[in-house]
Design a protein around this motif. Sequence first.
Motif, mmCIF file in Angstrom:
data_model
loop_
_atom_site.group_PDB
_atom_site.id
_atom_site.type_symbol
_atom_site.label_atom_id
_atom_site.label_comp_id
_atom_site.label_asym_id
_atom_site.label_seq_id
_atom_site.Cartn_x
_atom_site.Cartn_y
_atom_site.Cartn_z
ATOM 1 N N GLN A 261 0.815 -1.227 0.000
ATOM 2 C CA GLN A 261 0.000 0.000 0.000
ATOM 3 C C GLN A 261 0.845 1.272 0.000
ATOM 4 O OE1 GLN A 261 -2.298 -0.847 3.531
ATOM 5 N NE2 GLN A 261 -4.081 -1.511 2.344
ATOM 6 N N ASP A 262 2.150 1.113 0.144
ATOM 7 C CA ASP A 262 3.031 2.284 0.226
ATOM 8 C C ASP A 262 3.210 2.888 -1.167
ATOM 9 O OD1 ASP A 262 5.024 4.131 0.554
ATOM 10 O OD2 ASP A 262 6.501 2.746 1.390
ATOM 11 N N PRO A 263 2.704 4.085 -1.402
ATOM 12 C CA PRO A 263 2.827 4.671 -2.746
ATOM 13 C C PRO A 263 4.263 5.006 -3.124
ATOM 14 C CG PRO A 263 1.883 6.262 -1.198
ATOM 15 C CD PRO A 263 1.985 4.949 -0.471
ATOM 16 N N LEU A 264 5.161 5.058 -2.133
ATOM 17 C CA LEU A 264 6.554 5.418 -2.419
ATOM 18 C C LEU A 264 7.438 4.206 -2.663
ATOM 19 C CD1 LEU A 264 6.838 8.123 0.358
ATOM 20 C CD2 LEU A 264 6.588 8.514 -2.082
ATOM 21 N N TYR A 265 6.931 3.033 -2.383
ATOM 22 C CA TYR A 265 7.720 1.800 -2.569
ATOM 23 C C TYR A 265 7.874 1.533 -4.070
ATOM 24 C CZ TYR A 265 9.459 -2.765 -0.941
ATOM 25 O OH TYR A 265 10.241 -3.858 -0.635
ATOM 26 N N ASP A 266 9.015 1.034 -4.450
ATOM 27 C CA ASP A 266 9.329 0.771 -5.858
ATOM 28 C C ASP A 266 8.170 0.015 -6.529
ATOM 29 O OD1 ASP A 266 10.246 -0.224 -8.250
ATOM 30 O OD2 ASP A 266 12.243 -0.693 -7.510
ATOM 31 N N PRO A 267 7.492 0.642 -7.493
ATOM 32 C CA PRO A 267 6.320 -0.006 -8.091
ATOM 33 C C PRO A 267 6.649 -1.301 -8.815
ATOM 34 C CG PRO A 267 6.881 2.052 -9.244
ATOM 35 C CD PRO A 267 7.754 1.974 -8.028
ATOM 36 N N GLU A 268 7.815 -1.381 -9.411
ATOM 37 C CA GLU A 268 8.180 -2.617 -10.119
ATOM 38 C C GLU A 268 8.404 -3.762 -9.141
ATOM 39 O OE1 GLU A 268 11.023 -2.585 -13.243
ATOM 40 O OE2 GLU A 268 10.487 -0.564 -13.876
#
Lengths: 563, 197
Positions: B78-85
């Motif tokens: 759920q962390d929007p800052l975590y690496d999306p890939e």
Amino acid sequence: MSKKYDVCIVGSGAGAGPVIYELSKAGFKVAVLEKGPWYRTKDLTKDEITAVRRSVYTPNLEDEPQVLEEQTEDGNWEAESTFSSGNDFWNGSCVGGSSNFMSGYFFRMKPNDFQLHSKYGEIDGANIVDWPISYEDMEPWYTKVEEVVGISGNAKAHRFKEPRSTENFPYPPLVENIISEHLDKASERLGYEMIPTPRAILSQPRERRNACYYSNYCGSYGCSSDAKGSARVALVREALLSGNCTVIPNAKVFHLETDGNKKIVKANYYDAAGTRQSIEAGTFIVAAQAVETSRLLLMSKNKEFPNGLANNQGQVGKNLLFSAGGVGGGYLYARDFDKKTFEEFMRPGVFVNRSIHHFYEYEDEKSGKRIKGGAIDFLFEHANSMTRAIKQKWDNRDHLLYGTTYKKHLSSYFKDLRKIKFEVFADWTPTDQCYIQLDPKVKDKWGDPVARIRTGYHPHDIEVGRYLAKKGEAVLKQLGAKDIAWSVSGDPPSNLQAGGCRFGTDPKNSVLDPNCKAHEVKNLYVTDGSFMPTGGSVTYTWTIYANAFRVAAHLLEVLKRGN
Amino acid sequence: MQVGRRSFIRRITFVALGSQIPWVISCHREISLNTGGVLTEKQAEIADFTFDFLLPEDGFGPSARSIRAYPYFIWVLQDPLYDPEQKEYYKKGLDWIEEYSNEEEGQPFHTLTKNKKKGLLQKAAKTGWGESWLSSFLTIGIEALLGDPIYQCNPEGQGWEWLQHNPGHPRPNKDNRYPAILQRKAERTPITKLDQL
């Protein structure tokens, strides 16, 4: 915002701090543009998620990638964005820069380091030159750093001890683990001189700074007692007391504008909201750490400087340096020591603080030639629990461990042994294959080209690193450590960078003059590690601090003359 | 062995059969997992089981369940800052396990017995893609084992206590924990006085 300051400084780390401190205190109006935020001491905890596992103190790689060029086995160069590779090359991006997160192993360079070419001669394929100043020129400034930034230690005599103008360090040594005594004895048996490692950490309190409280988490973490001599605490915060210093955090400078007469008039930057702003000043200082300093100059193109500011001779970004060497380590197993001794080894927080400079110079066995060697520092494996646990996921055949097997292995790793390590520091020989340019394609979130860093190394550095690593290995064997292993490679450590804007007397092969003023620009100085033509065989930070104090003294004279 | 995460794709492709299994067969859990709006029910069940597999309740130290590895994983996703890939990779791996179950056992993962599920993951761990993905999951489990309890994992520091680990102090609070600390990156006010700090 467009306001006229006496001095505008880009960056706020070790290269900027002394200039901010000295000029503000002398009454000059100083503006500091720092790309990162100002983390207060109360913000800094021992939380591994924040300090290590997430990009908190460094930029998000999607927003601000860099491009690394590495040589493949067939000799070609391959470039890859750090966002793509996940190979983060940033270090501390905040007020105080990476000095907030250093371990503070502080050594002066030695007299011969200033005359590498004269003393040790040419190396094929290398661009080695002497410095335009000597150790004697720098000595008073090394001493000033001991006092102002605060260095603790014991200046023990040894064969390569640098000449000192004072008897000893202003702060006594930090408390040591019993392992330090064992290391002393082990090296004595081998005939190696082991010396105490000076640290930029206060062992005693002073105004507005507490002494070290041995938290067990130093490197990679901000200091919660302000004992560590970061530029933020020791210098920039002190500069605020003058009433002459304005620090603008989250200000990303993207262009230095000249007036058509080789003089900078304005620094253009984006504020935290992404809005374009500018600062006017009489003198400009760039100290954004080596890679970003060269990048900013290369980005600051105009009619006067079509190849980038101060780059009409094509020297900006060239001869980038890192620190050569490697790491090694072995294990102190509970079963190999009596219970009391092992319990003392396991005592957290207190330091090892031992180094060997015995091989700062040595004779090559084959040629009989004198070789510039380097330094070996000893330390325990970092206390980071997640990092240690993650490394233990793999067995010795590189297969994943999991389940009860992994849990048992992990428990034993934490309780039944302690890893003692050594780090080898050797000169990173400057070559034509280590430099910074602007990447033609990859942009940061503001649309500016990112730094493309070619990281070529000279094979000579590997030979020296191996020589030193074998000495480190011998000490660990004497100590009683088991399963000793080491590795020396040409991989560049991103936190130990210098060069790119060499200082020298000839504008054709240097960017800066001996006072670190750009040859080609009337009012531009560079005061981070970019000035260094060679880096010595120790960590750079003390030399960067000292040189910035030296340049600050020169600047004070210039500014007082109104020139 | 680590496979470059961004260049990685599962080498064996397989048409998932999961969608052909009636929901009534798969819905055997008494308590449904909180998917956090970031996982499907099936993905959630595979994730939960995988954490148990990696850090089991075996009487030896904390387990994935006791350290709250699954809820921690949801927080990561759920962390929007975590690496999306990287987040995508975690989720893709859950789908690969489902595919692998269909391929190896001829039925969806959630219909397998506990022993069969365990056997399947053991088998996956012997493949390049499976080992790499399980390794990434174990890293999440390790973060939950040794992270600060402020992140709703490692309750009462049980992971630290088990490993006799001194986590240092000060510990994070609501203002300086991740991601609250990142608010500093939005500050625009120039700092000119000590009392601003």
